[in-house]
Design a protein around this motif. Structure first.
Motif, PDB file in Angstrom:
ATOM      1  N   SER A  16       0.840  -1.181   0.000  1.00 33.97           N
ATOM      2  CA  SER A  16       0.000   0.000   0.000  1.00 33.97           C
ATOM      3  C   SER A  16       0.879   1.236   0.000  1.00 33.97           C
ATOM      4  CB  SER A  16      -0.908  -0.014   1.236  1.00 33.97           C
ATOM      5  OG  SER A  16      -0.158   0.216   2.403  1.00 33.97           O
ATOM      6  N   LEU A  17       0.256   2.361  -0.335  1.00 38.38           N
ATOM      7  CA  LEU A  17       0.929   3.651  -0.217  1.00 38.38           C
ATOM      8  C   LEU A  17       0.518   4.214   1.138  1.00 38.38           C
ATOM      9  CD1 LEU A  17       2.759   5.608  -1.689  1.00 38.38           C
ATOM     10  CD2 LEU A  17       0.749   6.659  -2.733  1.00 38.38           C
ATOM     11  N   LEU A  18       1.405   4.096   2.096  1.00 38.16           N
ATOM     12  CA  LEU A  18       1.053   4.341   3.489  1.00 38.16           C
ATOM     13  C   LEU A  18       0.658   5.784   3.765  1.00 38.16           C
ATOM     14  CD1 LEU A  18       3.824   2.250   5.283  1.00 38.16           C
ATOM     15  CD2 LEU A  18       1.480   1.570   4.743  1.00 38.16           C
ATOM     16  N   VAL A  19      -0.340   5.942   4.608  1.00 39.20           N
ATOM     17  CA  VAL A  19      -0.785   7.251   5.079  1.00 39.20           C
ATOM     18  C   VAL A  19      -0.183   7.466   6.458  1.00 39.20           C
ATOM     19  CG1 VAL A  19      -2.774   8.692   5.643  1.00 39.20           C
ATOM     20  CG2 VAL A  19      -2.938   7.001   3.799  1.00 39.20           C
ATOM     21  N   SER A  20       0.502   8.576   6.657  1.00 39.99           N
ATOM     22  CA  SER A  20       1.200   8.811   7.919  1.00 39.99           C
ATOM     23  C   SER A  20       0.216   9.055   9.064  1.00 39.99           C
ATOM     24  CB  SER A  20       2.128  10.021   7.794  1.00 39.99           C
ATOM     25  OG  SER A  20       1.373  11.227   7.752  1.00 39.99           O
ATOM     26  N   GLU A  21       0.698   8.828  10.279  1.00 38.32           N
ATOM     27  CA  GLU A  21      -0.129   9.091  11.464  1.00 38.32           C
ATOM     28  C   GLU A  21      -0.467  10.572  11.569  1.00 38.32           C
ATOM     29  OE1 GLU A  21      -1.321   6.559  13.334  1.00 38.32           O
ATOM     30  OE2 GLU A  21      -0.274   5.282  11.879  1.00 38.32           O
ATOM     31  N   GLY A  22       0.446  11.428  11.091  1.00 38.90           N
ATOM     32  CA  GLY A  22       0.167  12.866  11.109  1.00 38.90           C
ATOM     33  C   GLY A  22      -1.027  13.230  10.247  1.00 38.90           C
ATOM     34  N   ILE A  23      -1.143  12.590   9.089  1.00 38.06           N
ATOM     35  CA  ILE A  23      -2.297  12.824   8.218  1.00 38.06           C
ATOM     36  C   ILE A  23      -3.562  12.303   8.880  1.00 38.06           C
ATOM     37  CG2 ILE A  23      -3.389  12.157   6.041  1.00 38.06           C
ATOM     38  CD1 ILE A  23      -0.631  12.148   4.746  1.00 38.06           C
ATOM     39  N   LYS A  24      -3.492  11.124   9.473  1.00 37.61           N
ATOM     40  CA  LYS A  24      -4.674  10.533  10.097  1.00 37.61           C
ATOM     41  C   LYS A  24      -5.178  11.391  11.255  1.00 37.61           C
ATOM     42  CE  LYS A  24      -3.066   5.873   8.981  1.00 37.61           C
ATOM     43  NZ  LYS A  24      -2.513   4.612   9.534  1.00 37.61           N
ATOM     44  N   ARG A  25      -4.241  11.967  12.001  1.00 38.52           N
ATOM     45  CA  ARG A  25      -4.639  12.777  13.159  1.00 38.52           C
ATOM     46  C   ARG A  25      -4.762  14.257  12.821  1.00 38.52           C
ATOM     47  NH1 ARG A  25      -1.044  13.319  16.716  1.00 38.52           N
ATOM     48  NH2 ARG A  25       0.744  12.233  15.805  1.00 38.52           N
ATOM     49  N   GLN A  26      -4.412  14.635  11.570  1.00 42.77           N
ATOM     50  CA  GLN A  26      -4.380  16.052  11.192  1.00 42.77           C
ATOM     51  C   GLN A  26      -3.493  16.816  12.167  1.00 42.77           C
ATOM     52  OE1 GLN A  26      -6.226  18.017   8.423  1.00 42.77           O
ATOM     53  NE2 GLN A  26      -5.521  15.999   7.800  1.00 42.77           N
ATOM     54  N   GLY A  28       0.924  17.679  13.388  1.00 42.05           N
ATOM     55  CA  GLY A  28       2.325  17.711  13.006  1.00 42.05           C
ATOM     56  C   GLY A  28       2.540  18.235  11.588  1.00 42.05           C
ATOM     57  N   ASN A  29       3.429  17.582  10.872  1.00 37.62           N
ATOM     58  CA  ASN A  29       3.821  18.024   9.530  1.00 37.62           C
ATOM     59  C   ASN A  29       2.918  17.416   8.458  1.00 37.62           C
ATOM     60  OD1 ASN A  29       5.383  19.508   7.801  1.00 37.62           O
ATOM     61  ND2 ASN A  29       7.085  18.057   7.719  1.00 37.62           N
ATOM     62  N   ARG A  30       1.612  17.411   8.730  1.00 42.93           N
ATOM     63  CA  ARG A  30       0.658  16.718   7.857  1.00 42.93           C
ATOM     64  C   ARG A  30       0.609  17.306   6.452  1.00 42.93           C
ATOM     65  NH1 ARG A  30      -1.883  20.190  11.130  1.00 42.93           N
ATOM     66  NH2 ARG A  30      -3.532  21.544  10.326  1.00 42.93           N
ATOM     67  N   LYS A  31       0.749  18.629   6.319  1.00 43.89           N
ATOM     68  CA  LYS A  31       0.655  19.248   4.993  1.00 43.89           C
ATOM     69  C   LYS A  31       1.788  18.766   4.091  1.00 43.89           C
ATOM     70  CE  LYS A  31      -1.865  23.385   6.451  1.00 43.89           C
ATOM     71  NZ  LYS A  31      -1.860  24.882   6.502  1.00 43.89           N
ATOM     72  N   HIS A  32       2.977  18.678   4.651  1.00 45.95           N
ATOM     73  CA  HIS A  32       4.119  18.164   3.886  1.00 45.95           C
ATOM     74  C   HIS A  32       3.896  16.700   3.522  1.00 45.95           C
ATOM     75  CE1 HIS A  32       8.174  17.309   2.561  1.00 45.95           C
ATOM     76  NE2 HIS A  32       8.260  16.350   3.471  1.00 45.95           N
ATOM     77  N   HIS A  33       3.359  15.927   4.464  1.00 46.73           N
ATOM     78  CA  HIS A  33       3.091  14.514   4.202  1.00 46.73           C
ATOM     79  C   HIS A  33       2.068  14.345   3.074  1.00 46.73           C
ATOM     80  CE1 HIS A  33       4.430  13.184   8.518  1.00 46.73           C
ATOM     81  NE2 HIS A  33       5.389  13.736   7.811  1.00 46.73           N
ATOM     82  N   ILE A  34       1.052  15.192   3.071  1.00 49.35           N
ATOM     83  CA  ILE A  34       0.035  15.110   2.025  1.00 49.35           C
ATOM     84  C   ILE A  34       0.628  15.451   0.664  1.00 49.35           C
ATOM     85  CG2 ILE A  34      -2.070  16.202   1.132  1.00 49.35           C
ATOM     86  CD1 ILE A  34      -3.073  16.384   4.002  1.00 49.35           C
ATOM     87  N   GLU A  35       1.475  16.481   0.615  1.00 45.01           N
ATOM     88  CA  GLU A  35       2.108  16.840  -0.657  1.00 45.01           C
ATOM     89  C   GLU A  35       3.023  15.720  -1.143  1.00 45.01           C
ATOM     90  OE1 GLU A  35       1.412  19.456  -2.585  1.00 45.01           O
ATOM     91  OE2 GLU A  35      -0.180  19.734  -1.089  1.00 45.01           O
ATOM     92  N   THR A  36       3.721  15.086  -0.226  1.00 37.57           N
ATOM     93  CA  THR A  36       4.580  13.955  -0.593  1.00 37.57           C
ATOM     94  C   THR A  36       3.747  12.786  -1.099  1.00 37.57           C
ATOM     95  OG1 THR A  36       6.223  14.595   1.065  1.00 37.57           O
ATOM     96  CG2 THR A  36       6.327  12.336   0.265  1.00 37.57           C
ATOM     97  N   TYR A  37       2.606  12.562  -0.455  1.00 40.77           N
ATOM     98  CA  TYR A  37       1.707  11.486  -0.883  1.00 40.77           C
ATOM     99  C   TYR A  37       1.199  11.760  -2.302  1.00 40.77           C
ATOM    100  CZ  TYR A  37      -1.672   7.694  -0.177  1.00 40.77           C
ATOM    101  OH  TYR A  37      -2.373   6.520  -0.269  1.00 40.77           O
ATOM    102  N   LYS A  38       0.814  13.017  -2.553  1.00 38.11           N
ATOM    103  CA  LYS A  38       0.332  13.394  -3.888  1.00 38.11           C
ATOM    104  C   LYS A  38       1.414  13.190  -4.935  1.00 38.11           C
ATOM    105  CE  LYS A  38      -1.765  17.389  -4.050  1.00 38.11           C
ATOM    106  NZ  LYS A  38      -2.042  18.805  -3.718  1.00 38.11           N
ATOM    107  N   GLU A  39       2.647  13.539  -4.596  1.00 40.99           N
ATOM    108  CA  GLU A  39       3.759  13.362  -5.527  1.00 40.99           C
ATOM    109  C   GLU A  39       3.983  11.880  -5.832  1.00 40.99           C
ATOM    110  OE1 GLU A  39       8.560  14.370  -5.910  1.00 40.99           O
ATOM    111  OE2 GLU A  39       7.422  14.992  -4.142  1.00 40.99           O
TER     112      GLU A  39
END
Length: 207
Positions: A16-26, A28-39
């Motif tokens: 799977s393409l893992l979703v970070s705990e920061g994204i799940k909890r909204q 920490g550095n969630r915005k950066h994680h989301i951009e990395t996920y999109k990339e």
């Protein structure tokens, strides 16, 4: 494939393409994680891989209580036993799980725990926190406690809302971003999603 020749196989699905705990909890550095996920997903799309599996479950995702359950045929498989999981959650991790585990299951777990040998308890804990096959990291029980404590106060509704925040912008894009497809065959706990949660995300694809 070892000699470099073509195998004839095609790579169509990523799990799977893992979703970070920061994204799940909204958090920490969630915005950066989301951009990395999109990339990452854009790169997969460029390679003609448009099916991406992922989950939005806290800390431990597709966990099992038995790693090698023997079937009558002699083969083995992984197995999940909810009572054993309740034993781990209530009596080994020592978490308050009255809102998660039903009273009846909690009573059964309370009876099972004293009958478990120390070795069986260690094995159960190791099985649950060992991660999926291929996972590089195996968490200790203390690390699991710390990670789970980060979700204190995060209700299933809040976690669901966080998933919608993550998915909706991608659901409306030209690139086929991931859409949560949830199986009704797995036991659901309050911090897991139900099939009706799909309705919160899918409608935006038709707007």
């Amino acid at each position: 494939m070892r000699d470099g020749s073509a195998s004839g196989l095609e790579w169509d699905v990523v799990e799977s393409l893992l979703v970070s705990e920061g994204i799940k909890r909204q958090a920490g550095n969630r915005k950066h994680h989301i951009e990395t996920y999109k990339e990452s997903q854009t790169n997969l799309h460029a390679a003609s891989i448009d099916v991406v599996c992922y989950n939005f479950m806290p800390v431990l995702d597709w966990t099992r209580s038995v790693l090698a359950y023997r079937l009558p045929s002699g083969t083995t498989c992984k197995r999940f036993n909810l009572i054993d999981f309740a034993v781990l959650d209530i009596h080994i991790l020592r978490r308050r799980s009255d809102a998660v585990i039903s009273r009846r299951r909690g009573e059964v777990a309370a009876k099972r725990f004293p009958d478990m040998s120390p070795d069986r308890r260690r094995k159960l804990a190791g099985n649950v926190v060992s991660g999926m096959p291929g996972t590089a990291e195996t968490l200790s029980l203390e690390a699991v406690r710390v990670h789970l404590s980060a979700y204190d106060g995060v209700s299933s509704e809040r976690l669901r809302a966080n998933m919608v925040v993550f998915v909706r912008p991608r659901a409306a894009c030209a690139i086929p971003w991931p859409v949560p497809l949830l199986s009704p065959g797995r036991p659901t706990l309050p911090l897991c999603f139900r099939l009706c949660d799909v309705d919160a995300v899918l409608p935006v694809r038709t707007r």
